[in-house]
Motif scaffolding. Structure first.
Motif, PDB file in Angstrom:
ATOM      1  N   ALA A  42       0.831  -1.210   0.000  1.00 20.05           N
ATOM      2  CA  ALA A  42       0.000   0.000   0.000  1.00 20.05           C
ATOM      3  C   ALA A  42       0.864   1.258   0.000  1.00 20.05           C
ATOM      4  CB  ALA A  42      -0.927   0.000   1.210  1.00 20.05           C
ATOM      5  N   PHE A  43       1.967   1.244   0.739  1.00 19.48           N
ATOM      6  CA  PHE A  43       2.886   2.374   0.760  1.00 19.48           C
ATOM      7  C   PHE A  43       3.441   2.643  -0.646  1.00 19.48           C
ATOM      8  CE2 PHE A  43       7.384   3.527   0.709  1.00 19.48           C
ATOM      9  CZ  PHE A  43       7.322   4.794   1.254  1.00 19.48           C
ATOM     10  N   CYS A  44       3.806   1.586  -1.350  1.00 21.46           N
ATOM     11  CA  CYS A  44       4.370   1.734  -2.702  1.00 21.46           C
ATOM     12  C   CYS A  44       3.334   2.297  -3.668  1.00 21.46           C
ATOM     13  CB  CYS A  44       4.878   0.394  -3.215  1.00 21.46           C
ATOM     14  SG  CYS A  44       6.227  -0.247  -2.211  1.00 21.46           S
ATOM     15  N   ARG A  45       2.110   1.791  -3.581  1.00 24.83           N
ATOM     16  CA  ARG A  45       1.044   2.319  -4.452  1.00 24.83           C
ATOM     17  C   ARG A  45       0.845   3.810  -4.192  1.00 24.83           C
ATOM     18  NH1 ARG A  45      -1.521  -2.582  -2.958  1.00 24.83           N
ATOM     19  NH2 ARG A  45      -2.854  -1.439  -1.535  1.00 24.83           N
ATOM     20  N   GLU A  46       0.866   4.201  -2.922  1.00 21.44           N
ATOM     21  CA  GLU A  46       0.707   5.608  -2.562  1.00 21.44           C
ATOM     22  C   GLU A  46       1.886   6.436  -3.076  1.00 21.44           C
ATOM     23  OE1 GLU A  46       0.586   8.285   1.469  1.00 21.44           O
ATOM     24  OE2 GLU A  46      -0.381   6.323   1.534  1.00 21.44           O
ATOM     25  N   ALA A  47       3.106   5.908  -2.906  1.00 22.20           N
ATOM     26  CA  ALA A  47       4.298   6.631  -3.374  1.00 22.20           C
ATOM     27  C   ALA A  47       4.268   6.809  -4.887  1.00 22.20           C
ATOM     28  CB  ALA A  47       5.565   5.893  -2.948  1.00 22.20           C
ATOM     29  N   LEU A  48       3.891   5.765  -5.618  1.00 17.08           N
ATOM     30  CA  LEU A  48       3.827   5.854  -7.076  1.00 17.08           C
ATOM     31  C   LEU A  48       2.711   6.792  -7.521  1.00 17.08           C
ATOM     32  CD1 LEU A  48       4.567   2.164  -8.026  1.00 17.08           C
ATOM     33  CD2 LEU A  48       6.036   4.153  -8.410  1.00 17.08           C
ATOM     34  N   ASP A  49       1.595   6.787  -6.800  1.00 18.10           N
ATOM     35  CA  ASP A  49       0.513   7.713  -7.127  1.00 18.10           C
ATOM     36  C   ASP A  49       0.947   9.158  -6.872  1.00 18.10           C
ATOM     37  OD1 ASP A  49      -2.230   8.191  -8.011  1.00 18.10           O
ATOM     38  OD2 ASP A  49      -2.565   8.846  -5.941  1.00 18.10           O
ATOM     39  N   ASP A  50       1.638   9.395  -5.759  1.00 18.14           N
ATOM     40  CA  ASP A  50       2.166  10.740  -5.477  1.00 18.14           C
ATOM     41  C   ASP A  50       3.134  11.177  -6.569  1.00 18.14           C
ATOM     42  OD1 ASP A  50       0.706  10.892  -3.133  1.00 18.14           O
ATOM     43  OD2 ASP A  50       2.421  10.470  -1.815  1.00 18.14           O
ATOM     44  N   ALA A  74      12.449  -9.855 -12.177  1.00 13.05           N
ATOM     45  CA  ALA A  74      11.057 -10.205 -12.479  1.00 13.05           C
ATOM     46  C   ALA A  74      10.094  -9.318 -11.685  1.00 13.05           C
ATOM     47  CB  ALA A  74      10.806 -11.682 -12.168  1.00 13.05           C
ATOM     48  N   ALA A  75      10.434  -9.040 -10.434  1.00 13.16           N
ATOM     49  CA  ALA A  75       9.598  -8.152  -9.619  1.00 13.16           C
ATOM     50  C   ALA A  75       9.590  -6.750 -10.207  1.00 13.16           C
ATOM     51  CB  ALA A  75      10.101  -8.124  -8.177  1.00 13.16           C
ATOM     52  N   GLY A  76      10.725  -6.317 -10.722  1.00 10.93           N
ATOM     53  CA  GLY A  76      10.790  -5.011 -11.379  1.00 10.93           C
ATOM     54  C   GLY A  76       9.895  -4.953 -12.604  1.00 10.93           C
ATOM     55  N   GLU A  77       9.894  -6.019 -13.375  1.00 14.68           N
ATOM     56  CA  GLU A  77       9.022  -6.060 -14.551  1.00 14.68           C
ATOM     57  C   GLU A  77       7.550  -6.072 -14.140  1.00 14.68           C
ATOM     58  OE1 GLU A  77       9.731  -5.488 -17.713  1.00 14.68           O
ATOM     59  OE2 GLU A  77      11.707  -5.077 -16.874  1.00 14.68           O
ATOM     60  N   HIS A  78       7.248  -6.726 -13.015  1.00 16.69           N
ATOM     61  CA  HIS A  78       5.876  -6.715 -12.497  1.00 16.69           C
ATOM     62  C   HIS A  78       5.471  -5.288 -12.117  1.00 16.69           C
ATOM     63  CE1 HIS A  78       2.244  -8.219 -10.651  1.00 16.69           C
ATOM     64  NE2 HIS A  78       2.532  -7.533  -9.554  1.00 16.69           N
ATOM     65  N   LEU A  79       6.358  -4.566 -11.444  1.00 17.06           N
ATOM     66  CA  LEU A  79       6.081  -3.167 -11.103  1.00 17.06           C
ATOM     67  C   LEU A  79       5.857  -2.348 -12.369  1.00 17.06           C
ATOM     68  CD1 LEU A  79       8.618  -2.406  -8.241  1.00 17.06           C
ATOM     69  CD2 LEU A  79       6.151  -2.077  -8.117  1.00 17.06           C
ATOM     70  N   ARG A  80       6.701  -2.560 -13.364  1.00 14.69           N
ATOM     71  CA  ARG A  80       6.577  -1.828 -14.619  1.00 14.69           C
ATOM     72  C   ARG A  80       5.228  -2.134 -15.288  1.00 14.69           C
ATOM     73  NH1 ARG A  80      10.280   0.502 -17.372  1.00 14.69           N
ATOM     74  NH2 ARG A  80      12.009  -0.711 -16.580  1.00 14.69           N
ATOM     75  N   ALA A  81       4.846  -3.400 -15.320  1.00 13.72           N
ATOM     76  CA  ALA A  81       3.579  -3.786 -15.942  1.00 13.72           C
ATOM     77  C   ALA A  81       2.391  -3.209 -15.181  1.00 13.72           C
ATOM     78  CB  ALA A  81       3.476  -5.313 -16.004  1.00 13.72           C
ATOM     79  N   GLN A  82       2.482  -3.206 -13.849  1.00 11.30           N
ATOM     80  CA  GLN A  82       1.369  -2.747 -13.028  1.00 11.30           C
ATOM     81  C   GLN A  82       1.239  -1.230 -13.023  1.00 11.30           C
ATOM     82  OE1 GLN A  82       1.333  -4.532  -9.176  1.00 11.30           O
ATOM     83  NE2 GLN A  82      -0.700  -3.783  -8.693  1.00 11.30           N
ATOM     84  N   TYR A  83       2.360  -0.513 -12.987  1.00 10.11           N
ATOM     85  CA  TYR A  83       2.311   0.941 -12.815  1.00 10.11           C
ATOM     86  C   TYR A  83       2.895   1.731 -13.973  1.00 10.11           C
ATOM     87  CZ  TYR A  83       1.216  -0.240  -8.020  1.00 10.11           C
ATOM     88  OH  TYR A  83       0.628  -0.746  -6.899  1.00 10.11           O
ATOM     89  N   GLY A  84       3.449   1.057 -14.962  1.00  9.48           N
ATOM     90  CA  GLY A  84       4.118   1.750 -16.054  1.00  9.48           C
ATOM     91  C   GLY A  84       3.228   2.719 -16.806  1.00  9.48           C
ATOM     92  N   GLY A  85       1.928   2.471 -16.839  1.00 13.66           N
ATOM     93  CA  GLY A  85       1.024   3.403 -17.491  1.00 13.66           C
ATOM     94  C   GLY A  85       0.784   4.658 -16.669  1.00 13.66           C
ATOM     95  N   CYS A  86       0.995   4.564 -15.357  1.00 14.57           N
ATOM     96  CA  CYS A  86       0.755   5.695 -14.452  1.00 14.57           C
ATOM     97  C   CYS A  86       2.004   6.543 -14.256  1.00 14.57           C
ATOM     98  CB  CYS A  86       0.315   5.197 -13.080  1.00 14.57           C
ATOM     99  SG  CYS A  86      -1.097   4.120 -13.077  1.00 14.57           S
ATOM    100  N   VAL A  87       3.136   5.881 -14.130  1.00 10.36           N
ATOM    101  CA  VAL A  87       4.406   6.558 -13.857  1.00 10.36           C
ATOM    102  C   VAL A  87       5.369   6.209 -14.986  1.00 10.36           C
ATOM    103  CG1 VAL A  87       6.345   6.739 -12.263  1.00 10.36           C
ATOM    104  CG2 VAL A  87       4.044   6.390 -11.374  1.00 10.36           C
TER     105      VAL A  87
END
Length: 102
Positions: A42-50, A74-87
């Motif tokens: 949840a902290f990461c989602r908030e940080a990326l949204d900010d 692989a975790a980095g690619e997951h972050l990119r896939a999940q949030y790459g459109g936002c950030v």
């Protein structure tokens, strides 16, 4: 002194996904290091949204955000896939490979 020289060497060893070192990146422009746990945090989602909401203000003066996560590639690619459109992911760095955390 010696501690500063040691830290500089560690920054030279710490590399983002493109292979460039954090030291080299920092010589070209100021960096904003954003530390993330994992994609479900949840902290990461908030940080990326900010970061997304303030992207223009953060980057207008040439500041380069570097997202540092605690997983493997692989975790980095997951972050990119999940949030790459936002950030706009410009740099992604895996904390486990970082000599600074030891």
């Amino acid at each position: 002194g010696q501690q500063a020289a040691d830290r500089t060497e560690e920054l030279r060893k710490a590399r983002i996904e493109t292979g460039e070192s954090l030291f080299d990146l920092s010589q070209h422009q100021p960096l904003l290091l954003v530390f993330l746990r994992h994609a479900g945090c949840a902290f990461c989602r908030e940080a990326l949204d900010d970061l997304r909401q303030n992207w223009a203000a953060v980057t207008k003066d040439g500041i380069q955000p570097v997202l540092i996560h605690m997983g493997d590639a692989a975790a980095g690619e997951h972050l990119r896939a999940q949030y790459g459109g936002c950030v706009p992911f410009t740099s992604l760095f895996c904390f486990h490979s970082c000599p600074l955390h030891s």
